[in-house]
Design an enzyme around this catalytic site. Structure first.
Site, mmCIF file in Angstrom:
data_model
loop_
_atom_site.group_PDB
_atom_site.id
_atom_site.type_symbol
_atom_site.label_atom_id
_atom_site.label_comp_id
_atom_site.label_asym_id
_atom_site.label_seq_id
_atom_site.Cartn_x
_atom_site.Cartn_y
_atom_site.Cartn_z
ATOM 1 N N TYR A 117 -16.344 -11.711 15.212
ATOM 2 C CA TYR A 117 -16.914 -12.488 16.412
ATOM 3 C C TYR A 117 -18.357 -12.852 16.156
ATOM 4 O O TYR A 117 -18.821 -13.368 17.345
ATOM 5 C CB TYR A 117 -16.836 -11.416 17.396
ATOM 6 C CG TYR A 117 -17.475 -10.204 17.423
ATOM 7 C CD1 TYR A 117 -18.703 -10.146 17.800
ATOM 8 C CD2 TYR A 117 -16.665 -9.116 17.025
ATOM 9 C CE1 TYR A 117 -19.235 -8.665 17.608
ATOM 10 C CE2 TYR A 117 -17.243 -7.849 17.115
ATOM 11 C CZ TYR A 117 -18.503 -7.532 17.146
ATOM 12 O OH TYR A 117 -19.151 -6.376 17.207
ATOM 13 N N HIS A 199 -11.553 -10.224 22.375
ATOM 14 C CA HIS A 199 -12.575 -9.098 22.279
ATOM 15 C C HIS A 199 -12.294 -8.048 22.989
ATOM 16 O O HIS A 199 -12.004 -6.834 22.673
ATOM 17 C CB HIS A 199 -13.899 -9.619 22.430
ATOM 18 C CG HIS A 199 -14.745 -8.491 22.210
ATOM 19 N ND1 HIS A 199 -15.281 -7.625 23.075
ATOM 20 C CD2 HIS A 199 -15.399 -7.984 21.035
ATOM 21 C CE1 HIS A 199 -15.878 -6.653 22.575
ATOM 22 N NE2 HIS A 199 -16.060 -6.813 21.158
ATOM 23 N N ARG A 202 -13.435 -7.316 28.993
ATOM 24 C CA ARG A 202 -14.866 -7.294 29.335
ATOM 25 C C ARG A 202 -15.510 -8.878 29.003
ATOM 26 O O ARG A 202 -16.325 -9.433 29.688
ATOM 27 C CB ARG A 202 -15.674 -6.425 28.731
ATOM 28 C CG ARG A 202 -15.460 -5.163 29.037
ATOM 29 C CD ARG A 202 -16.458 -3.999 28.600
ATOM 30 N NE ARG A 202 -16.907 -4.261 27.374
ATOM 31 C CZ ARG A 202 -16.426 -3.636 26.285
ATOM 32 N NH1 ARG A 202 -15.356 -3.020 26.105
ATOM 33 N NH2 ARG A 202 -16.851 -4.045 25.099
ATOM 34 N N HIS A 224 -9.470 -5.318 21.761
ATOM 35 C CA HIS A 224 -9.916 -4.030 22.025
ATOM 36 C C HIS A 224 -9.478 -3.441 23.384
ATOM 37 O O HIS A 224 -9.652 -4.322 24.359
ATOM 38 C CB HIS A 224 -11.407 -4.111 22.025
ATOM 39 C CG HIS A 224 -11.863 -4.266 20.693
ATOM 40 N ND1 HIS A 224 -12.969 -5.390 20.656
ATOM 41 C CD2 HIS A 224 -12.079 -3.503 19.425
ATOM 42 C CE1 HIS A 224 -13.703 -5.177 19.356
ATOM 43 N NE2 HIS A 224 -12.793 -4.031 18.807
ATOM 44 N N GLU A 227 -11.094 1.404 25.282
ATOM 45 C CA GLU A 227 -12.029 2.016 24.451
ATOM 46 C C GLU A 227 -12.852 3.132 25.322
ATOM 47 O O GLU A 227 -12.824 4.212 24.553
ATOM 48 C CB GLU A 227 -12.733 1.488 23.477
ATOM 49 C CG GLU A 227 -13.484 2.216 22.329
ATOM 50 C CD GLU A 227 -14.182 0.979 21.407
ATOM 51 O OE1 GLU A 227 -14.826 1.893 20.457
ATOM 52 O OE2 GLU A 227 -14.096 0.054 21.682
ATOM 53 N N HIS A 261 -7.558 0.789 19.459
ATOM 54 C CA HIS A 261 -8.077 1.919 20.174
ATOM 55 C C HIS A 261 -7.047 2.521 21.169
ATOM 56 O O HIS A 261 -6.621 3.520 21.149
ATOM 57 C CB HIS A 261 -9.443 1.843 20.878
ATOM 58 C CG HIS A 261 -10.581 1.455 19.865
ATOM 59 N ND1 HIS A 261 -10.607 2.026 18.706
ATOM 60 C CD2 HIS A 261 -11.371 0.234 20.105
ATOM 61 C CE1 HIS A 261 -11.907 1.393 18.236
ATOM 62 N NE2 HIS A 261 -12.133 0.205 18.831
ATOM 63 N N ASP A 312 -12.748 0.520 11.462
ATOM 64 C CA ASP A 312 -13.571 -0.049 12.334
ATOM 65 C C ASP A 312 -15.029 -0.132 11.975
ATOM 66 O O ASP A 312 -15.323 -1.404 11.336
ATOM 67 C CB ASP A 312 -13.370 0.749 13.533
ATOM 68 C CG ASP A 312 -13.926 -0.091 15.051
ATOM 69 O OD1 ASP A 312 -14.588 -0.839 14.955
ATOM 70 O OD2 ASP A 312 -14.002 0.860 16.166
#
Length: 429
Positions: A117, A199, A202, A224, A227, A261, A312
């Site tokens: 990203y 991503h 959020r 993601h 998490e 995650h 990660d």
């Protein structure tokens, strides 16, 4: 043609003693032979398929050993990560990623999924080649001798109903259409495939999620997911739904999707992921390092989610340790041993399908010729049954790594790892 005789090999039917393999870039012959043919190289110990590192942020490697002095939280760690991201450019990213991927290769990784990203110059704008940062990663993988799936990430917001912060501007294309247009210029290559990523809920608003899914098409799609409890709480407050429910609503949960995650899930979330055949990538050493928690791996697997493993943020690059930590996390969470059989851990270690390489991850004719030879006579592994060695060995026991028919690391060494410090330390000067 390259030939090896493996003392023990992990074949699709299980561990076999005395296995002959011949290869070009793919396996051309796999057969059980009691003794090695004349002139054929011996691979002592246990030989397994190459490992897939399904979740990597290469630049995070430069944070290793630098974030522990003040304790803190995931969110304070993230602030340090943003400061590091601001220092990268295509040249420094190439130098850093090259040694990161070489470290992976020496540990047995033959394919990496790079959740990418950091797209644009610090402060915004565009490079002359809008995909310059991604091209640096593809080149780094080629230099290290491993394959890569570039999981090009859509990143539009600084949080739910929150604009981008200054440190996040270079992550964003501004709109889904601009992101989709940029990744449309990327092409698959012999060692590289193009994937996509959300991503997080959020960073991509609810109204934009369906468009990202549509633009991803039949590529692997990673995200993601849950998490941190704060992510769940913000999502529930804003949308009246969990992140998994939001992704389900957008059509993002499919067999091509991997949730990374997947730590803080409800029973319904688990059912949604498993029912869709959506994979779950666990990164146990990172989840421990950041105090994220221990996710419901066994429940996800039982519900129908294929598991994979990633390093990660690279607090450690050791796929065998990640596999053992997956099982140990389950033991700590439940008070039960044997939550995952060794064969299930090997399946997670070699889940190349999560990265869009379904032909890889097995020692069989026609599959990419990837091998990892694990020493069974080290202080850590001596006396281990070959079929249980994955619960004793570490990356220090990896002796030979073959990727696409080429030896890329021997005796724990890769030619690019003579001194990795300059590529890391230049980012802190």
């Amino acid at each position: 043609m390259t030939e090896f005789w493996c003392e023990y090999a992990w074949l699709p039917a299980g561990v076999r003693r005395g296995v002959y393999v011949a290869m070009s870039d793919v396996f051309t012959e796999v057969s059980v032979l009691d003794s090695p043919p004349p002139g054929v190289r011996l691979l002592a110990g246990l030989v397994v398929p190459g490992f897939a590192n399904a979740h990597s942020h290469a630049f995070h490697r430069a944070l290793r050993g630098r974030t522990h002095a003040d304790g803190g939280t995931f969110w304070t760690w993230r602030t340090a990560m943003y400061r590091l991201a601001a220092r990268l450019d295509p040249d420094s990213y190439l130098r850093l990623a090259r040694v990161v991927y070489a470290e992976m290769a020496a540990a047995g990784v033959t394919c990496v999924g790079e959740f990418h990203y950091v797209h644009h110059p610090a402060g915004g704008g565009r490079y002359a080649d809008p995909n310059a940062m991604g091209e640096a990663l593809r080149q780094a993988a080629a230099d290290a001798g491993i394959r890569i799936t570039l999981l090009d990430t859509c990143y539009l917001a600084g949080g739910i109903s929150t604009p981008l912060a200054p440190g996040q501007e270079r992550f964003s294309d501004g709109t889904v259409d601009a992101w989709a247009d940029r990744i449309s210029a990327q092409r698959d290559a012999a060692h590289a495939r193009v994937g996509a990523a959300i991503h997080s809920v959020r960073a991509v608003p609810r109204t934009d999620l369906p468009a990202v899914v549509a633009a991803a098409g039949d590529r692997p799609l990673h995200v993601h997911l849950s998490e941190q409890p704060a992510e769940n709480e913000a999502c529930q407050a804003a949308y009246g739904a969990s992140p998994a429910e939001l992704l389900h609503e957008a059509g993002a949960l499919t067999v091509r999707t991997t949730a990374v995650h997947a730590t803080h899930l409800s029973t319904k979330d688990i059912e949604l992921l498993g029912g869709a055949g959506t994979g779950a990538c666990f990164c146990p050493t990172t989840e421990a390092d950041l105090a994220d928690g221990i996710g419901p791996a066994r429940e996800l697997a039982d519900a129908g989610s294929p598991l994979s493993l990633g390093s990660d943020q690279h607090a450690v690059i050791d796929p065998l340790l990640e596999a053992r930590a997956l099982e140990h996390g389950e033991r700590l969470r439940t008070g039960e041993r044997g939550r995952f059989a060794p064969s299930e851990l090997v399946a997670a270690l070699t889940n190349h399908a999560s990265l869009g390489w379904p032909e890889a991850g097995r020692i069989a004719v026609g599959a990419p010729a990837d091998l990892v030879a694990i020493d069974l006579a080290s202080p850590r592994t001596a006396g281990s049954l070959p079929a249980q060695a994955v619960l004793a060995a570490t990356a220090a026991d990896v002796r030979t790594v073959v990727a696409s028919g080429r030896i890329v690391a021997s005796s724990g060494r890769h030619e690019l790892l003579d001194d990795p410090r300059p590529a890391i330390e230049e980012l802190w000067l």
